[in-house]
Design a protein around this motif. Structure first.
Motif, mmCIF file in Angstrom:
data_model
loop_
_atom_site.group_PDB
_atom_site.id
_atom_site.type_symbol
_atom_site.label_atom_id
_atom_site.label_comp_id
_atom_site.label_asym_id
_atom_site.label_seq_id
_atom_site.Cartn_x
_atom_site.Cartn_y
_atom_site.Cartn_z
ATOM 1 N N UNK A 283 0.730 -1.211 0.042
ATOM 2 C CA UNK A 283 -0.021 0.042 -0.304
ATOM 3 C C UNK A 283 0.955 1.178 -0.052
ATOM 4 N N UNK A 284 1.903 1.073 0.748
ATOM 5 C CA UNK A 284 2.967 2.262 0.780
ATOM 6 C C UNK A 284 3.522 2.609 -0.665
ATOM 7 N N UNK A 285 3.786 1.563 -1.218
ATOM 8 C CA UNK A 285 4.207 1.920 -2.702
ATOM 9 C C UNK A 285 3.384 2.182 -3.507
ATOM 10 N N UNK A 286 2.120 1.896 -3.490
ATOM 11 C CA UNK A 286 1.045 2.239 -4.493
ATOM 12 C C UNK A 286 0.844 3.630 -4.366
ATOM 13 N N UNK A 287 0.637 4.277 -3.026
ATOM 14 C CA UNK A 287 0.112 5.602 -2.511
ATOM 15 C C UNK A 287 1.140 6.395 -2.941
ATOM 16 N N UNK A 288 2.478 5.958 -3.033
ATOM 17 C CA UNK A 288 3.754 6.901 -3.252
ATOM 18 C C UNK A 288 3.571 6.954 -4.840
ATOM 19 N N UNK A 289 3.273 5.869 -5.413
ATOM 20 C CA UNK A 289 3.310 6.150 -6.897
ATOM 21 C C UNK A 289 2.152 7.089 -7.485
ATOM 22 N N UNK A 290 0.996 7.049 -6.725
ATOM 23 C CA UNK A 290 -0.103 7.783 -7.032
ATOM 24 C C UNK A 290 0.232 9.180 -6.926
ATOM 25 N N UNK A 291 1.223 9.740 -6.115
ATOM 26 C CA UNK A 291 1.827 10.885 -5.987
ATOM 27 C C UNK A 291 2.742 11.269 -6.873
ATOM 28 N N UNK A 292 3.129 10.330 -7.594
ATOM 29 C CA UNK A 292 4.497 10.275 -8.617
ATOM 30 C C UNK A 292 5.779 10.494 -7.639
ATOM 31 N N UNK A 293 5.898 9.386 -6.708
ATOM 32 C CA UNK A 293 6.904 9.672 -5.840
ATOM 33 C C UNK A 293 7.559 8.322 -5.632
ATOM 34 N N UNK A 294 8.827 8.064 -5.660
ATOM 35 C CA UNK A 294 9.407 6.827 -5.484
ATOM 36 C C UNK A 294 10.306 6.759 -4.179
ATOM 37 N N UNK A 295 10.665 5.670 -3.533
ATOM 38 C CA UNK A 295 11.391 5.676 -2.287
ATOM 39 C C UNK A 295 12.502 6.526 -2.514
ATOM 40 N N UNK A 296 13.403 6.350 -3.441
ATOM 41 C CA UNK A 296 14.716 6.784 -3.718
ATOM 42 C C UNK A 296 14.646 8.423 -4.014
ATOM 43 N N UNK A 297 13.481 8.537 -4.621
ATOM 44 C CA UNK A 297 13.474 10.111 -4.921
ATOM 45 C C UNK A 297 13.062 10.721 -3.352
ATOM 46 N N UNK A 298 12.293 10.205 -2.675
ATOM 47 C CA UNK A 298 12.051 10.600 -1.227
ATOM 48 C C UNK A 298 13.276 10.584 -0.436
ATOM 49 N N UNK A 299 13.957 9.608 -0.497
ATOM 50 C CA UNK A 299 15.402 9.730 0.381
ATOM 51 C C UNK A 299 16.248 10.967 -0.120
ATOM 52 N N UNK A 300 16.317 11.066 -1.505
ATOM 53 C CA UNK A 300 17.072 12.032 -2.058
ATOM 54 C C UNK A 300 16.691 13.506 -1.594
ATOM 55 N N UNK A 301 15.224 13.661 -1.709
ATOM 56 C CA UNK A 301 14.625 14.961 -1.097
ATOM 57 C C UNK A 301 15.102 15.281 0.356
ATOM 58 N N UNK A 302 14.639 14.157 1.145
ATOM 59 C CA UNK A 302 15.068 14.100 2.496
ATOM 60 C C UNK A 302 16.286 14.555 2.920
ATOM 61 N N UNK A 303 17.199 13.633 2.394
ATOM 62 C CA UNK A 303 18.650 13.846 2.443
ATOM 63 C C UNK A 303 19.184 15.280 2.247
ATOM 64 N N UNK A 304 18.719 15.974 0.994
ATOM 65 C CA UNK A 304 19.049 17.346 0.365
ATOM 66 C C UNK A 304 18.612 18.241 1.371
ATOM 67 N N UNK A 305 17.242 18.147 2.041
ATOM 68 C CA UNK A 305 16.940 19.212 2.922
ATOM 69 C C UNK A 305 17.716 19.111 4.330
ATOM 70 N N UNK A 306 17.938 18.025 4.925
ATOM 71 C CA UNK A 306 18.798 17.677 6.180
ATOM 72 C C UNK A 306 20.383 18.110 5.893
ATOM 73 N N UNK A 307 20.816 17.729 4.754
ATOM 74 C CA UNK A 307 22.076 18.208 4.496
ATOM 75 C C UNK A 307 22.378 19.773 4.484
ATOM 76 N N UNK A 308 21.319 20.445 3.731
ATOM 77 C CA UNK A 308 21.402 22.023 4.043
ATOM 78 C C UNK A 308 21.028 22.391 5.241
ATOM 79 N N UNK A 309 20.081 21.703 6.166
ATOM 80 C CA UNK A 309 19.825 22.120 7.596
ATOM 81 C C UNK A 309 21.124 21.981 8.495
ATOM 82 N N UNK A 310 21.750 20.885 8.229
ATOM 83 C CA UNK A 310 22.714 20.682 9.001
ATOM 84 C C UNK A 310 24.005 21.556 8.948
ATOM 85 N N UNK A 311 24.451 21.918 7.338
ATOM 86 C CA UNK A 311 25.142 22.916 7.333
ATOM 87 C C UNK A 311 25.047 24.243 7.643
ATOM 88 N N UNK A 312 23.739 24.759 7.734
ATOM 89 C CA UNK A 312 23.134 26.023 8.387
ATOM 90 C C UNK A 312 23.105 26.129 9.831
#
Length: 352
Positions: A283-312
């Motif tokens: 269900x998680x994978x299906x719901x993410x697909x419905x939102x045009x989101x993959x698990x890897x994309x989610x990890x990348x987005x989250x890592x990007x946000x956190x990396x910027x926050x940690x540096x700031x």
């Protein structure tokens, strides 16, 4: 005598998270009870008390953090989150208090109120429940706020508030937890002494999570004013209010929040996120697909946000950030960060 911790300039950069007016009101009226000019400080933070303190108001998390920051600057109180957490005001929580009082036992009350906790914390934080095989229950607190000083005050406040509510609805002022763990280190001896005198058990600091464990006997305690009809009415009101909140908070937003929170202690697993949402992996994978989101994309987005926050907002080295975000080596992190921002981590920090 300890010097006060520096008050953070940085706040949450993700503008999609919010808390409710009820959640803000707990901070506001708690500060007011401590003699702080809460109305003036709230307005200085860009919020109007007439609208922001309404129960169903959606207050951006960054503005709530700005309010707390101004409270800290004004009070110069190293234990402000603790002191506000001691100001228990059941009437503020309205529907949630009614719902808790309508349960047959403490266990049921916790299950009910956790189900509807978005009415207070919005999509910015709350408790995750884990039922243990021995009948005990572990309540683990999570939140999107990451600036260490703000997070310490908010986490202390949240766990104290939960403890006060449990004692209030059971009529047991000396109710004791099995264990309490806090991720921060005590700022002074006074903090540890006060918290242990409140929880009536040892408090472990520097832990991986912020949590409270209650034993099975405590969870079976009755609620003083149980009434079937009152439960029906209270849950109906909570369902209606929660539906309003959830219309604005889609599943993709919940997944992002959980992934971000879990990544603070290591690379999040899909199964953990699915379990927190009470859905299957499929269900998680299906719901993410419905939102045009993959698990890897989610990890990348989250890592990007956190990396910027940690540096700031932290003094963590690039190597430490790389390890926290789960990259195989520092070079891999540096290459990926440059793809995200067009800058190396060092140049990004220098440009701030």
């Amino acid at each position: 005598m300890n010097q006060p911790s520096p008050i953070p300039d940085s706040i949450t950069t993700d503008r999609d998270h919010f808390i409710s007016g009820v959640g803000l009101a707990q901070l506001y009226y708690g500060a007011e009870r401590l003699g702080l000019p809460a109305a003036e400080i709230l307005q200085r933070s860009g919020l109007d008390p007439a609208t922001a303190l309404q129960p169903m108001a959606r207050v951006p998390t960054w503005q709530a953090e700005a309010f707390l920051r101004e409270l800290l600057l004004t009070s110069q109180d190293e234990l402000l989150g603790l002191h506000i957490g001691q100001q228990m005001m059941p009437a503020i929580f309205n529907t949630m208090t009614s719902l808790a009082f309508s349960a047959t036992s403490l266990r049921e009350a916790i299950n009910f109120t956790t189900k509807y906790q978005a009415l207070i914390g919005g999509n910015s934080g709350g408790f995750h429940l884990e039922q243990m095989d021995n009948g005990n229950m572990v309540l683990t607190a999570s939140m999107v706020t990451q600036q260490p000083v703000l997070r310490r005050h908010l986490m202390t406040n949240l766990i104290l508030l939960g403890t006060s509510m449990v004692r209030f609805i059971t009529g047991q002022p000396n109710l004791t937890a099995c264990r309490v763990e806090m991720e921060h280190n005590p700022v002074n001896d006074e903090e540890q002494s006060i918290l242990e005198s409140i929880f009536l058990c040892p408090v472990t600091f520097g832990a991986t999570n912020n949590l409270v464990e209650l034993d099975a006997h405590t969870l079976d305690l009755p609620i003083n004013v149980f009434n079937d009809q009152r439960l029906i009415q209270a849950e109906a009101a909570a369902q209606q209010q929660l539906a309003e909140v959830q219309r604005e908070q889609d599943l993709a937003g919940q997944i992002r929040w959980l992934a971000r929170d879990l990544m603070l202690s290591g690379l999040p697993r899909r199964k953990t996120v699915a379990d927190r949402l009470n859905i299957s992996l499929r269900t998680l994978d299906r719901r993410m697909a419905e939102h045009g989101l993959s698990w890897q994309e989610l990890l990348d987005d989250t890592r990007s946000q956190l990396a910027c926050d940690y540096l700031k907002i932290t003094d963590m080295t690039v190597a430490e950030i790389n390890q926290r975000l789960g990259f195989s080596d520092t070079r891999s992190f540096q290459r990926r960060f440059q793809q995200w921002t067009g800058l190396t981590p060092s140049k990004y920090r220098d440009a701030l």
